[in-house]
Design an enzyme around this catalytic site. Sequence first.
Site, PDB file in Angstrom:
ATOM      1  N   ASP A  30       0.835  -1.189   0.000  1.00  0.00           N
ATOM      2  CA  ASP A  30       0.000   0.000   0.000  1.00  0.00           C
ATOM      3  C   ASP A  30       0.879   1.251   0.000  1.00  0.00           C
ATOM      4  OD1 ASP A  30      -2.369   1.810   0.804  1.00  0.00           O
ATOM      5  OD2 ASP A  30      -3.264  -0.190   0.862  1.00  0.00           O
ATOM      6  N   HIS A  62      -3.703   5.974   3.549  1.00  0.00           N
ATOM      7  CA  HIS A  62      -4.443   4.783   3.116  1.00  0.00           C
ATOM      8  C   HIS A  62      -3.859   3.500   3.701  1.00  0.00           C
ATOM      9  CE1 HIS A  62      -5.948   1.806   0.109  1.00  0.00           C
ATOM     10  NE2 HIS A  62      -6.979   2.630  -0.005  1.00  0.00           N
ATOM     11  N   SER A  96     -10.925  -1.091  -0.952  1.00  0.00           N
ATOM     12  CA  SER A  96      -9.666  -0.958  -0.222  1.00  0.00           C
ATOM     13  C   SER A  96      -9.828  -1.306   1.245  1.00  0.00           C
ATOM     14  CB  SER A  96      -9.134   0.479  -0.333  1.00  0.00           C
ATOM     15  OG  SER A  96      -8.607   0.720  -1.601  1.00  0.00           O
TER      16      SER A  96
END
Length: 1312
Positions: A46, A276, A462
């Site tokens: 990520d 994220h 996600s």
Amino acid sequence: MTIKTSKPIPKFPIFGLLPKEETEAAAFLKKYPEYDGRGTVIAILDTGVDPGAVGLQKTTEGKSKIIDIIDCTGSGDVITKTIVKPSTEKDSKETLHTIEGLSGRKLIIDPTWDNPSGEFHVGIKRAYELFPKELINRLTKERREKFESEHHQLLVEVQQKLAAWEEAHPSSLTPTESDIAIKTDLEARIEVLKDALKNYDDPGIILDVVVFHDGTDWRVVVDVDESCDLRGAQLLTDYRKELQYHTFSKEDLLSFSVNIYDEGNIVSIVTPAGSHGTHVAAITAAYHPEEPALNGVAPGAQIISLKIGDTRLGSMETGAGLARAAIALVETKCDLANMSYGEASAIPNYGHFIELIRDEVIGKYGCIFVSSAGNNGPALSTTGSPGGTTSDVIGVGAYVSHSMVQAEYALLESVPERAYTWSSQGPCTDGDIGITTYAPGSAITSTPTYSLTKSTLMNGTSMSSPNATGCIALLLSGLKAESKPYTPFRIKNAISNSGKSINENFGVGLLQVQKTWDYLNTYYDREDQDVVFEVEIPNKLLKNRGIYLREESETSSVQLFNVYIKPKFMKEIEPTSGENNSKKFEFETRLALVSTQPWVRSPDFLLLGSQGRAFDVKVDPTQLNPGGFYYSEVQGYDTTCPDRGPLFRVPVTVTRPIILSNSKVTFDNLSFGPGHIERRFIKVPNGATFADLTLKFSTSQATSPARLWLHMIQLLPQKRFTKHEREYYFSLGQGSYGDGNGEEQVEKKRFAVYGGVTLEVCLAQFWSSLGNHTVSLEFVFHGIQVATNNGDTVCVNGGDAFTRVDVVAPVRREDEINPSISLDVLSKPLRPAEYSLKPLSPDRDVLPNSRRVYGLFLTYKFSTTEKNTTVTPKFPAFFDLLYDSYFEDFFAIVYDPNKKVLGYLDIYAKNIKLELKGDYVIRVQVRHHSQEILEKLNNTPCFLEFNLSKKVSLEVYNQLSEVFTSNKSTVSKSFLEKDSRKAYFIGSPTDYSTYPKEAKPGDLLIGKLNFINSNRIDGGQYLVNLVIPPAPNKPKELTPNGGEESGKGITSSEFDKAPKPEKTKEDKAVEDLTETIRDLKITHLKKFPAESTHRAELLAELENNHPTHLPVFLAKLDLLLESDTASEILSPETANKVLEVADEILKKIDLTELAQYYGIKQEGSINEAAKKKKKENDEKKKAVISALRAKAQALAVLASDFTSSSNIAATQFEETYKALTQWWDATPPISDFKNLLIYIIRERRANRYGNALKALNKYLTETSLTNDNLKNYEKALGIKIELYRDAGFIIWENYERKMKFIRIPPGGYAPF
């Protein structure tokens, strides 16, 4: 005081913040509290995980949560090849041990550090190159406020001085020349300060990086606060060794760690590229011992952070980052990997990274790979790579439940539990469903410390993917605790057969941990659980993994498919090991084949061995109603154990399109509620190029406003679904439209379509939009085609007088046809100037199969003649290919000649701003394991696209004769009946000045051909490429009798001149040889050292033999000026010598005659003698300027030595300066740096720093930055710093010192 409420305050639904109930994870943990992920290691591919984030410190067993942090992208790389050794200095208090950093700063090192070699590697990095974009935005805003406060103090001081001057010099008094000069300088200072703030770009912190080996490990020290004192600084090493991390400052709170590669020559400073990755990791495995309800799904698991989001690209992934992540998964022996990243791809289940993951990471090394399916729904065939397109990867869709809505979204009403509207849908273009399971697709959990918030809400696949990853970690934890081996195939099969039905289109269920656990245990002893049954259906060049019938040709008749089922064993890609041979020999399964729908038929039984078997499947789409979506499966059951579920599924998807009888179709009264989706499939009429859409909504009763989402897709072979995708969002029921008074809301759109291809029309009410709504849709298709064109581009050869275009209307009568062509882009082809091919780092770039990755490095050079230009470099060979790319990676960096980075390029086109005219470089890296393949690419073209400031329009004519008789387009609005044709003629520009001055023959002008100008078409129509022809040459004009036009007559004065005797050929040859030898000797002077006797002898010889030849004395002058280059300031002794030579040069030139020559306007048409005279005088003028300039420079030195003669020198300096300015074209002389330096010297002597800065700034912004003037540019930046210091503008002095590191990077080219 007690406050009473009307009803009891309920407890916050905390369990909905990070949902675990829906997947049975909470129930499983309650039943098996020690199967909480402990014993498992999960890789998070990520943006990077913040080791300082809440909940990511420890596991439930007290172990460290994050056990490795790796930047796979290279975005944090610092080149530390420069090696220095320390020195000692003594001051009044202590002895200091120092080294010189790459920044040039003197760094104090700690004498207690163990460094047996005594060598230090040094590098430099701008901190903002490491910081995520959202953090940079916060810091630059905060820092600018502080900087502006100090800046305004300076500005006010200068403004007060100017006001005081105005007060002291009222209009009634005439100020002296000196007074006016003071005012002018004050005004210049104000202007300089204001312009400086306009162009302010916070440089941030410039980090010095120091690396050394302590005898055991490499150690890194980063000067995070620019203190230059590294004593007591934290010594870092590879994160995995000591699990150390640091923060840059209290301002940013950004955590970083390091890894060292290539024997200390590269330091990777690892920072998150965004929040994220931390959020994803927290969903998977966060542990909050003080409040367990906030835990991630598997709080006992450990994390490895693999950063694939490149900070330089705003967290976009790159092929190199993905490949290195795959390598790291194998090297670190991860049990699980989560990748909440992905992109659309043109070919499913194909590409360099896809094959690495599928065949190596999963198939050979047994890592379970989980990935998000994508957020590109609600239309079909929108799954992204790798999660929704790759075999053996567990692809996860996103689901929303009541508890999530209540805890996370604060809606007024509850909405149905379902898949999120935006969750991508299958099937892939090869028929595979793509999605394995669903999981909760949102959470409120931990974020990086730099975000200044403990937690935040994020949603998407996600979030569902790490939730599923955590669930799988629970299962693996249990299997490991019970010493039960497993394979990725076994786990994926168990999940697929244990899901909870959510009424999903393809029967994919919601992941259920307890049911999956029960399934694993029930069928644990069956070895076929560790076999995956691959579905292969031949389809020309590709092999499909399912049956997908979408187009009219596929759905209008019965179809027969030969389906091949091939068992695949773990480590299949290493057949020579023989590990699976006995298993293959023993493998045999008796299968029952079951079709789930009557319109699909298959055999009843199949005996399947390890080599696979084929059987036929018959699909009859003619039984299905047009316009709809239909799904079936052929399922293969083991007849000895049917309860375990299908061993394989052959997915069959049919979208039978509506065939229109005319150009219009309507869908009336479609009803919607929260999350409801309606799909219709239409065959776009052959020849259609665009469509008009009308959406109507009205209501007879009050309703809530709603957000409707219209998603339309056409699929073409080996093209991303995004290439022919249209999305529109409509807000229905806003204001009076929702009152219930029946007022109709009408929305209209016009968009491009591809004729003859099925269009999915998918209309959905957003999942969180409340209320019920009814809408109607109408589509009217249009077609205006270029009949002679096979693609969507019309090519025009600028060398031809015209280009004929035949236009046809194949769909219906088309009105308002009015063709126009506008070209707004100049495309220039560019080939590499240099290339090299070499193996990459052995530390990071060796594939799991032990193959070394090679890098092809291409260098492109180009120039611009305009400032503030935007260029878009394009590489068609590599663009729009990532997961489906054959190559590992493409990456490029754009530099100015000082090696300053101007922009980064990946697989998508990006605009690069070029502020200055001059020379530029693009460096490209292409990565692959085959040298032979890369070698073929060493001449790959790049296309530079420049937006034109003035568009070029091409005239369009109705008749061929009008091309020659009319200067303007003769077309006007007209109609074209269905299937009729009309010819148009595109005229090429007859005036070559129409083309941009930067254009060269062979370049392209690119634009659009529009047939309908009344309403814009989303997606455009035809592209136009015009090839720039060669520039015209004016031919000789012949007289009527066939002779050449004589041109201008000879003047009488030329007749009066006596002819000079011509030199013989031999005399001319001797003269040319003598001059050539003389000029060669002059140029050779600089090659001798300054103190060389050979130089002195050669110079004396030249002076004696050529006493009137100015270049000899100019060379002598240049040698003197360059003799003190070390200090850049002439010594008094040298200055006096300069004066002598300069005066000698000036004596050799008749200045009065020369001035008179330039004072008289020269005629435009001159003969050869006049041209020769002009050339001689131009050389004399240059010599005069050079001599006066050198003289002024020398006098400035002598005037500042504070001797008795300095006043005389000062007076002479002013006299010389005034004489010099008479020969300048302008004052200040911006166009000539050497002359500008004299101007600046004079202004500095008079303390007029404002004037000097103003002139210098103009030079820096107006002058071309080329390879030839880099030294001048660097010197100008240094002078600018000095001028700010002299003016007392200390904050700007410090600012410019930092900016110089950015403008002229000490480390040279930035690494890839």
